[in-house]
Scaffold this motif. Structure first.
Motif, short mmCIF file in Angstrom:
data_model
loop_
_atom_site.label_atom_id
_atom_site.label_comp_id
_atom_site.label_asym_id
_atom_site.label_seq_id
_atom_site.Cartn_x
_atom_site.Cartn_y
_atom_site.Cartn_z
N PHE A 277 -6.54 13.71 -2.69
CA PHE A 277 -6.02 13.45 -1.34
C PHE A 277 -5.30 12.11 -1.31
O PHE A 277 -4.19 11.99 -0.80
N TYR A 278 -5.93 11.09 -1.85
CA TYR A 278 -5.30 9.77 -1.92
C TYR A 278 -4.01 9.85 -2.72
O TYR A 278 -3.00 9.25 -2.36
N ASN A 279 -4.08 10.60 -3.81
CA ASN A 279 -2.90 10.71 -4.66
C ASN A 279 -1.72 11.29 -3.88
O ASN A 279 -0.58 10.85 -4.02
N ARG A 280 -2.01 12.25 -3.01
CA ARG A 280 -0.94 12.83 -2.19
C ARG A 280 -0.42 11.81 -1.21
O ARG A 280 0.78 11.75 -0.93
N VAL A 281 -1.31 11.03 -0.65
CA VAL A 281 -0.90 9.98 0.28
C VAL A 281 0.06 9.03 -0.42
O VAL A 281 1.14 8.71 0.10
N PHE A 282 -0.31 8.58 -1.60
CA PHE A 282 0.54 7.65 -2.36
C PHE A 282 1.89 8.30 -2.67
O PHE A 282 2.93 7.65 -2.61
N ASP A 283 1.84 9.58 -2.99
CA ASP A 283 3.07 10.29 -3.34
C ASP A 283 4.01 10.34 -2.13
O ASP A 283 5.22 10.13 -2.25
N VAL A 284 3.45 10.60 -0.97
CA VAL A 284 4.27 10.65 0.24
C VAL A 284 4.86 9.27 0.54
O VAL A 284 6.03 9.14 0.89
N VAL A 285 4.06 8.24 0.39
CA VAL A 285 4.53 6.89 0.65
C VAL A 285 5.69 6.53 -0.29
O VAL A 285 6.66 5.91 0.11
#
Length: 112
Positions: free
Chosen positions: A8-16
């Motif tokens: 989930f965090y990884n997706r957040v970072f990817d979006v950012v």
DNA sequence: TGAATGACTCGAT
DNA sequence: GATCGAGCCATTC
């Protein structure tokens, strides 16, 4: 921390990282884009860990829905967040983005 | 195991 | 229209 939450965090970072140069997004927009509309605080948690994430996360492009640099205090140098935004053409005053509505970028409206 | 915290957001007053 | 308070969810103590 479980592996799924890391994802989930990884997706957040990817979006950012997908945030265009000179644009900013909000925690809520990211959370809702990931299907966790009510987990906007989790996005904040994720960003808190972004210091140990590689490549570096442009956390300065993430602000709250009011356009305030709520996370600037978590940077190595609080002034760096505002400086980076101004460097990209974002007008910031008193830790708040002036033309926020103009530079706001919603991950849901990006070109796929 | 239970309680507290946090880089937020929305609804009510 | 601005300000205050409650809700939400995962992590940490």
């Amino acid at each position: 921390m479980s592996k799924e939450s890391d994802d989930f965090y990884n997706r957040v970072f990817d979006v950012v990282r997908l945030v265009p140069h000179g644009r900013v997004t909000t925690y809520g927009a990211i959370a809702r884009f990931l299907g966790a509309a009510r987990s906007s605080r989790l996005v904040g948690w994720a960003m808190n860990r972004s210091h140990n994430i590689i490549p570096i996360i442009p956390a300065h492009r993430v602000v709250n829905r009011a356009g305030i640099l709520s996370g600037k205090a978590h940077f190595n140098d609080p002034n760096e967040m505002q400086r980076l935004l101004e460097l990209e053409g974002v007008v910031v005053k008193d830790d708040q983005i002036i033309n926020f509505d103009d530079v706001f970028w919603d991950p849901a409206s990006m070109d796929l």
